[in-house]
Scaffold this motif. Structure first.
Motif, PDB file in Angstrom:
ATOM      1  N   CYS A 163       1.034  -0.725   0.344  1.00 13.32           N
ATOM      2  CA  CYS A 163      -0.478   0.090   0.295  1.00 13.32           C
ATOM      3  C   CYS A 163       0.999   1.381   0.074  1.00 13.32           C
ATOM      4  CB  CYS A 163      -1.041  -0.017   1.081  1.00 13.32           C
ATOM      5  SG  CYS A 163      -2.636  -0.976   1.471  1.00 13.32           S
ATOM      6  N   ARG A 164       1.925   0.892  -0.649  1.00 13.81           N
ATOM      7  CA  ARG A 164       3.367   2.111   0.090  1.00 13.81           C
ATOM      8  C   ARG A 164       2.848   3.459  -0.394  1.00 13.81           C
ATOM      9  NH1 ARG A 164       5.328  -1.390  -2.739  1.00 13.81           N
ATOM     10  NH2 ARG A 164       6.715  -0.955  -5.020  1.00 13.81           N
ATOM     11  N   GLU A 165       2.076   3.607  -2.415  1.00 19.20           N
ATOM     12  CA  GLU A 165       2.290   4.318  -3.283  1.00 19.20           C
ATOM     13  C   GLU A 165       0.428   4.770  -3.103  1.00 19.20           C
ATOM     14  OE1 GLU A 165       2.706   2.339  -7.111  1.00 19.20           O
ATOM     15  OE2 GLU A 165       5.275   2.207  -6.888  1.00 19.20           O
ATOM     16  N   ARG A 166      -0.368   3.522  -2.369  1.00 18.05           N
ATOM     17  CA  ARG A 166      -1.415   4.333  -1.867  1.00 18.05           C
ATOM     18  C   ARG A 166      -1.955   4.945  -0.833  1.00 18.05           C
ATOM     19  NH1 ARG A 166      -6.153   2.244  -4.016  1.00 18.05           N
ATOM     20  NH2 ARG A 166      -4.602   0.221  -5.416  1.00 18.05           N
ATOM     21  N   VAL A 167      -1.596   4.732   0.042  1.00 19.15           N
ATOM     22  CA  VAL A 167      -1.514   5.388   1.453  1.00 19.15           C
ATOM     23  C   VAL A 167       0.151   6.151   1.725  1.00 19.15           C
ATOM     24  CG1 VAL A 167      -1.566   5.014   4.605  1.00 19.15           C
ATOM     25  CG2 VAL A 167      -2.418   3.390   2.766  1.00 19.15           C
ATOM     26  N   LEU A 196     -10.228   2.362   4.481  1.00 18.42           N
ATOM     27  CA  LEU A 196     -11.769   3.193   4.704  1.00 18.42           C
ATOM     28  C   LEU A 196     -11.858   4.243   4.151  1.00 18.42           C
ATOM     29  CD1 LEU A 196     -13.435   0.710   7.092  1.00 18.42           C
ATOM     30  CD2 LEU A 196     -13.730   0.515   4.120  1.00 18.42           C
ATOM     31  N   GLU A 197     -11.400   5.787   5.056  1.00 15.36           N
ATOM     32  CA  GLU A 197     -11.676   6.777   5.017  1.00 15.36           C
ATOM     33  C   GLU A 197     -10.840   7.288   3.362  1.00 15.36           C
ATOM     34  OE1 GLU A 197      -9.005   8.126   7.676  1.00 15.36           O
ATOM     35  OE2 GLU A 197      -9.537   7.413   9.539  1.00 15.36           O
ATOM     36  N   GLN A 198      -9.837   6.539   3.013  1.00 16.38           N
ATOM     37  CA  GLN A 198      -9.926   7.388   1.466  1.00 16.38           C
ATOM     38  C   GLN A 198     -10.559   6.784   0.487  1.00 16.38           C
ATOM     39  OE1 GLN A 198      -4.905   7.179   2.618  1.00 16.38           O
ATOM     40  NE2 GLN A 198      -5.414   5.971   0.716  1.00 16.38           N
ATOM     41  N   LYS A 199     -11.391   5.551   1.212  1.00 16.01           N
ATOM     42  CA  LYS A 199     -12.509   5.424  -0.020  1.00 16.01           C
ATOM     43  C   LYS A 199     -11.400   4.614  -1.252  1.00 16.01           C
ATOM     44  CE  LYS A 199     -15.407   8.117   1.308  1.00 16.01           C
ATOM     45  NZ  LYS A 199     -17.821   7.539   2.180  1.00 16.01           N
ATOM     46  N   ASP A 200     -10.819   3.433  -0.967  1.00 16.86           N
ATOM     47  CA  ASP A 200     -10.197   2.780  -1.093  1.00 16.86           C
ATOM     48  C   ASP A 200     -10.840   0.826  -1.261  1.00 16.86           C
ATOM     49  OD1 ASP A 200      -8.482   3.993  -3.254  1.00 16.86           O
ATOM     50  OD2 ASP A 200      -6.718   4.596  -1.649  1.00 16.86           O
ATOM     51  N   GLU A 248      -8.969   6.390 -11.913  1.00 16.23           N
ATOM     52  CA  GLU A 248      -7.861   5.686 -12.901  1.00 16.23           C
ATOM     53  C   GLU A 248      -6.214   6.479 -12.183  1.00 16.23           C
ATOM     54  OE1 GLU A 248      -6.938   6.183 -17.290  1.00 16.23           O
ATOM     55  OE2 GLU A 248      -7.052   8.128 -17.244  1.00 16.23           O
ATOM     56  N   GLU A 249      -6.463   7.222 -10.709  1.00 14.12           N
ATOM     57  CA  GLU A 249      -5.490   7.801 -10.676  1.00 14.12           C
ATOM     58  C   GLU A 249      -5.440   6.946  -9.717  1.00 14.12           C
ATOM     59  OE1 GLU A 249      -5.512  11.644  -9.441  1.00 14.12           O
ATOM     60  OE2 GLU A 249      -5.142  12.593 -11.429  1.00 14.12           O
ATOM     61  N   ARG A 250      -6.289   5.791  -8.843  1.00 17.33           N
ATOM     62  CA  ARG A 250      -6.651   5.982  -7.812  1.00 17.33           C
ATOM     63  C   ARG A 250      -6.230   3.952  -7.506  1.00 17.33           C
ATOM     64  NH1 ARG A 250     -12.545   6.510  -4.801  1.00 17.33           N
ATOM     65  NH2 ARG A 250     -11.101   8.450  -4.135  1.00 17.33           N
ATOM     66  N   TYR A 251      -6.504   3.946  -9.420  1.00 20.69           N
ATOM     67  CA  TYR A 251      -6.523   2.058  -9.441  1.00 20.69           C
ATOM     68  C   TYR A 251      -5.058   2.107 -10.612  1.00 20.69           C
ATOM     69  CZ  TYR A 251     -11.036   1.541  -6.610  1.00 20.69           C
ATOM     70  OH  TYR A 251     -11.582   1.554  -4.808  1.00 20.69           O
ATOM     71  N   PRO A 252      -4.443   2.868 -10.626  1.00 19.80           N
ATOM     72  CA  PRO A 252      -3.738   2.446 -11.751  1.00 19.80           C
ATOM     73  C   PRO A 252      -3.645   1.520 -12.675  1.00 19.80           C
ATOM     74  CG  PRO A 252      -2.611   3.010  -9.842  1.00 19.80           C
ATOM     75  CD  PRO A 252      -3.514   2.876  -9.597  1.00 19.80           C
ATOM     76  N   ARG A 253      -3.520   0.665 -11.591  1.00 20.26           N
ATOM     77  CA  ARG A 253      -3.051  -1.174 -11.899  1.00 20.26           C
ATOM     78  C   ARG A 253      -3.822  -1.738 -12.078  1.00 20.26           C
ATOM     79  NH1 ARG A 253       1.065   0.476  -8.467  1.00 20.26           N
ATOM     80  NH2 ARG A 253       0.153  -0.950  -6.460  1.00 20.26           N
ATOM     81  N   GLN A 277     -11.027  -0.016 -12.179  1.00 18.04           N
ATOM     82  CA  GLN A 277     -11.375   0.870 -12.761  1.00 18.04           C
ATOM     83  C   GLN A 277     -12.790   0.796 -13.403  1.00 18.04           C
ATOM     84  OE1 GLN A 277      -8.518   1.887 -15.285  1.00 18.04           O
ATOM     85  NE2 GLN A 277      -6.594   2.321 -14.528  1.00 18.04           N
ATOM     86  N   VAL A 278     -13.189  -0.479 -13.820  1.00 15.81           N
ATOM     87  CA  VAL A 278     -14.321  -0.565 -14.114  1.00 15.81           C
ATOM     88  C   VAL A 278     -15.640  -0.642 -12.949  1.00 15.81           C
ATOM     89  CG1 VAL A 278     -16.118  -1.732 -15.387  1.00 15.81           C
ATOM     90  CG2 VAL A 278     -13.306  -1.866 -15.882  1.00 15.81           C
ATOM     91  N   ARG A 279     -15.461  -1.613 -11.821  1.00 13.78           N
ATOM     92  CA  ARG A 279     -16.803  -1.294 -10.540  1.00 13.78           C
ATOM     93  C   ARG A 279     -16.549  -0.201  -9.974  1.00 13.78           C
ATOM     94  NH1 ARG A 279     -17.559  -5.609  -8.152  1.00 13.78           N
ATOM     95  NH2 ARG A 279     -16.474  -7.677  -9.838  1.00 13.78           N
ATOM     96  N   GLU A 280     -15.346   0.595 -10.101  1.00 10.06           N
ATOM     97  CA  GLU A 280     -15.176   1.890  -9.062  1.00 10.06           C
ATOM     98  C   GLU A 280     -16.613   2.828 -10.167  1.00 10.06           C
ATOM     99  OE1 GLU A 280     -14.775   4.307  -5.934  1.00 10.06           O
ATOM    100  OE2 GLU A 280     -14.619   2.829  -5.947  1.00 10.06           O
TER     101      GLU A 280
END
Length: 208
Positions: A27-31, A50-54, A130-135, A140-143
């Motif tokens: 999670c280092r690139e997300r948090v 949860l706070e970040q809506k991830d 796209e930024e939240r789920y780059p890989r 991306q579709v589900r979000e």
């Protein structure tokens, strides 16, 4: 307590110290580094996500990816059991949307932006996804579908989703959604079906 939070408590309690270290690394690139330094348990990390809506009850793709990376198939089974139970107790329309979302996520691929625009998801939100789920294309579709569902609330329906798919010329995916719901008896109104699928249903029923 919210059943989803109960699940997260359960998962956290089953993580080893090395599991937690690997989760923090993943999670280092997300948090942010600052937040990760304060994480002392799996529940701490889940709370940040949860706070970040991830991470949300309706969007567990990231959690599934993390558990898969740990090779913790026992915890993945726990997540599967939770989601199966949630789907079984959901309102009929909600359960149908879950089925439709799974099919769309598995089949739309890189056409998801076109579908999102057809569903009136803003360009800013598309960029944010796209930024939240780059890989993770499926996430991306589900979000994007989750954003649409939250915006439309009770107006979000399988019929509207199928209509958007057909407007994007994604007829194969639309057919898969309709066929899946027909198989479980969820689509009963003729207006919810495409003419081709309705005709095939009528033909099969007339066959001796």
């Amino acid at each position: 307590m919210d059943p989803f939070l109960v699940l997260l408590h359960s998962l956290s309690g089953s993580l080893s110290g090395s599991d937690l270290m690997e989760l923090k690394f993943l999670c280092r690139e997300r948090v942010s580094k600052r937040k990760l330094e304060r994480v002392q348990s799996g529940l701490d990390l889940f709370s940040v996500l949860l706070e970040q809506k991830d991470l949300e009850r309706e969007s567990t793709g990231l959690l599934r990816e993390l558990l898969a990376s740990l090779r913790r198939h026992d915890l993945l089974q726990r997540l599967d059991d939770f989601e199966a139970g949630a789907a079984a107790t959901a309102a009929p329309g909600e359960a149908d949307l879950r089925v439709a979302f799974d099919i769309v996520c598995d089949n739309v691929g890189r056409d998801w932006k076109r579908l999102a625009r057809q569903l009136k998801v803003s360009e800013a939100k598309i960029d944010g996804i796209e930024e939240r789920y780059p890989r993770s294309l499926s996430e991306q579709v589900r979000e994007a579908l989750r954003v649409w569902k939250n915006a439309e609330r009770e107006n979000a329906s399988v019929a509207r989703l199928v209509k958007a798919l057909r407007a994007c010329k994604l007829n194969l995916v639309a057919d898969l959604v309709e066929e899946a719901l027909m198989a479980q008896g969820s689509v009963s109104k003729s207006e919810d079906m495409s003419p081709m699928l309705r005709d095939s249903t009528v033909s099969s029923s007339e066959t001796p």
